[in-house]
Design an enzyme around this catalytic site. Structure first.
Site, mmCIF file in Angstrom:
data_model
loop_
_atom_site.group_PDB
_atom_site.id
_atom_site.type_symbol
_atom_site.label_atom_id
_atom_site.label_comp_id
_atom_site.label_asym_id
_atom_site.label_seq_id
_atom_site.Cartn_x
_atom_site.Cartn_y
_atom_site.Cartn_z
ATOM 1 N N LYS A 174 3.337 9.414 8.818
ATOM 2 C CA LYS A 174 3.039 8.863 10.145
ATOM 3 C C LYS A 174 3.966 9.421 11.234
ATOM 4 O O LYS A 174 3.789 10.566 11.624
ATOM 5 C CB LYS A 174 3.005 7.339 10.065
ATOM 6 C CG LYS A 174 1.904 6.920 9.067
ATOM 7 C CD LYS A 174 1.483 5.497 9.038
ATOM 8 C CE LYS A 174 0.223 5.377 8.170
ATOM 9 N NZ LYS A 174 0.280 4.416 7.107
ATOM 10 N N TYR A 229 0.844 -1.192 0.000
ATOM 11 C CA TYR A 229 0.000 0.000 0.000
ATOM 12 C C TYR A 229 0.874 1.235 0.000
ATOM 13 O O TYR A 229 1.817 1.332 0.787
ATOM 14 C CB TYR A 229 -0.918 0.012 1.229
ATOM 15 C CG TYR A 229 -1.854 1.205 1.274
ATOM 16 C CD1 TYR A 229 -2.875 1.352 0.334
ATOM 17 C CD2 TYR A 229 -1.718 2.187 2.258
ATOM 18 C CE1 TYR A 229 -3.742 2.442 0.376
ATOM 19 C CE2 TYR A 229 -2.581 3.282 2.308
ATOM 20 C CZ TYR A 229 -3.590 3.399 1.363
ATOM 21 O OH TYR A 229 -4.443 4.477 1.412
ATOM 22 N N ASP A 267 9.140 2.823 0.534
ATOM 23 C CA ASP A 267 8.040 3.504 1.195
ATOM 24 C C ASP A 267 8.181 3.228 2.692
ATOM 25 O O ASP A 267 7.800 2.172 3.190
ATOM 26 C CB ASP A 267 6.698 3.007 0.655
ATOM 27 C CG ASP A 267 5.536 3.793 1.246
ATOM 28 O OD1 ASP A 267 5.749 4.514 2.241
ATOM 29 O OD2 ASP A 267 4.420 3.684 0.702
HETATM 30 C C1 LIG Z 1 -0.250 4.867 5.629
HETATM 31 C C2 LIG Z 1 0.601 4.595 4.456
HETATM 32 C C3 LIG Z 1 0.621 5.428 3.322
HETATM 33 C C4 LIG Z 1 -0.349 6.556 3.148
HETATM 34 O O1 LIG Z 1 -0.187 7.564 4.088
HETATM 35 P P1 LIG Z 1 -1.430 8.552 4.373
HETATM 36 O O2 LIG Z 1 -0.848 9.558 5.305
HETATM 37 O O3 LIG Z 1 -2.503 7.706 4.955
HETATM 38 O O4 LIG Z 1 -1.814 9.135 3.068
HETATM 39 C C5 LIG Z 1 1.551 5.183 2.339
HETATM 40 N N1 LIG Z 1 2.408 4.154 2.431
HETATM 41 C C6 LIG Z 1 2.410 3.326 3.488
HETATM 42 C C7 LIG Z 1 3.417 2.228 3.556
HETATM 43 C C8 LIG Z 1 1.486 3.492 4.526
HETATM 44 O O5 LIG Z 1 1.459 2.627 5.538
#
Ligand SMILES: *Cc1c(COP(=O)(O)O)cnc(C)c1O
Length: 424
Positions: free
Chosen positions: A267, A144, A239
């Site tokens: 985050k 994701y 990511d």
């Molecule tokens: C949460 C998440 C995102 C998206 O971040 P948002 O602040 O919710 O847009 C992207 N990549 C990873 C790995 C995530 O866990």
């Protein structure tokens, strides 16, 4: 527990907010119950609108590594708040946070702040395409990267190389450049590069997959991806929206010793306020406007409250005992697994640092196909019973539990006591 107030709020919410929530998984549909509305949180505990109290293992899905309402973070935000909330002009706090991030993450010379992880990955993709002059991106099945169109692709009819839109509203033309491969499968990555190497701009990967539940990289996988990307002139994008500042202060890149070309963050870096960021080697980052020609902007990017929360958080984490927390979480997880096994349940666990997932299956999990074999009905029963006993877990079988530095041994013991009372 009585959830009457939550129930009323949810009914009202559903009239003016689609599905009653501002992010789908909060609605608890996977576990077939209504969400608990939250009134406040402190440390490792979260308090429901119904006067309920829980030990929190969601941690706002990642940001709250220090626990909720940490005093130093709170003070930093209040201090910033009194000075105005947004100027649309640069501030010292942006410089300080950028320096802090580049100091921590070995592969980052420069960093650009945005407002969410989604924005970070979208922008990193644009930059990778600009730098390489290529269009295709490879992503992991079950990975994701936020809700940007190009990332919302599904593997069509079992064919890993044929993508279909993952949701209505995403045109086929947008995902035709998205290639999908299974996690932890270096052969599949090699094949996709052999076939499309001339067109691949970027390989996006969560170095520890965190959005199919936690699944750790097998030995040599990340290094193998690094070599493939270098060989074919594609950018390797880690990511690290979850893993950054969580699996170590130096992120997954520091922990595994594999350097990506670009890193996306979110985050934890915002300390609970809306922040994302992307960074990497100066030669790439200098392409971002106004230093370079790749456009990317944001009215609230680098927001002073968010920078204050992020800075205060990193200042504390820099000196935090990551190894100590990892050990405590590991022994807790092992005990939890043995309690569940003693009830005759099949359990696999994955753990690193302060995150873990339990999968209700007897087969080891290495990718999304393995994860999908885990029982969601056992999970649903586990989730509901634990919530009733004051343990707040992610409402989906395929999420990662987030533990914080605020979690005490008492929290772990109470969670284990609750688990001992489970009935299946
Ligand atoms: C949460 C998440 C995102 C998206 O971040 P948002 O602040 O919710 O847009 C992207 N990549 C990873 C790995 C995530 O866990």
């Amino acid at each position: 527990m009585n959830f009457e107030k939550s129930k009323q709020l949810f009914e009202r919410a559903c009239k003016t907010i689609p599905g009653g929530v501002n992010s789908p998984v909060r609605a608890c549909r996977n576990v077939h119950c209504d969400p608990v509305f939250i009134a406040s949180a402190k440390g490792s505990h979260i308090f429901g609108a119904d006067g309920t109290e829980f030990i929190d293992f969601i941690g706002s899905w990642g940001p709250m590594l220090l626990g909720h309402a940490h005093e130093e973070v709170e003070e930093a935000v209040i201090e910033a708040l009194k000075k105005g909330t947004s100027y649309g002009a640069p501030t010292e706090s942006e410089v300080l946070l950028a320096e802090k991030v580049c100091e921590a993450l070995p592969s980052c010379d420069m960093v650009r702040m945005v407002n969410s992880g989604t924005e970070a990955t979208m922008s990193a993709l644009r930059l990778a395409r600009a730098v390489t002059g290529k269009n295709k991106l490879v992503k992991i099945i079950g990975g994701y990267h936020g809700h940007g169109d190009a990332f919302l692709a599904s593997a069509g009819s079992g064919l890993a190389t044929f993508s279909i839109p993952g949701t209505p509203g995403v045109p086929q033309s947008t995902v035709q450049d998205t290639l999908l491969v299974p996690y932890n499968d270096l052969e599949a990555a090699k094949e996709i590069f052999a076939k499309h190497g001339d067109d691949i701009a970027a390989f996006f990967v969560e170095p520890c997959a965190g959005n199919m539940g936690l699944v750790l990289p097998v030995a040599g996988y990340l290094q193998g991806l690094r070599e493939l990307c270098t060989k074919y002139g594609a950018l390797l994008v880690f990511d690290e929206v979850i893993t950054g500042f969580r699996v170590s202060y130096q992120g997954a890149q520091g922990r595994f010793g594999v350097m990506p070309d670009l890193t996306t963050m979110g985050k934890i870096i915002g300390g609970g306020l809306p922040v994302g960021a992307y960074g990497g080697k100066a030669e790439y980052m200098q392409r971002i406007a106004p230093a370079g020609d790749v456009y990317q902007a944001g009215t609230l990017s680098g927001n002073p409250l968010a920078m204050a929360a992020g800075l205060a958080t990193l200042n504390i984490l820099e000196k935090a005992d990551y190894a100590g927390l990892e050990q405590r979480v590991l022994s807790f997880v092992k005990e939890l697994v043995s309690v569940l096994e003693s009830k005759g349940l099949p359990v696999q666990y994955q753990h690193i640092a302060s995150m873990f997932t339990l999968f209700f299956t007897d087969k080891p999990v290495h990718n999304f196909a393995d994860v999908e074999k885990a029982s969601t009905s056992i999970f649903e029963s586990y989730y509901k019973q634990m919530r009733e006993m004051g343990i707040f877990l992610s409402p989906s079988a395929f999420e990662t539990a987030m533990v914080s530095f605020a979690h005490t041994d008492d929290d772990f013991n109470k969670t284990l006591d609750a688990a001992k009372k489970l009935k299946f």
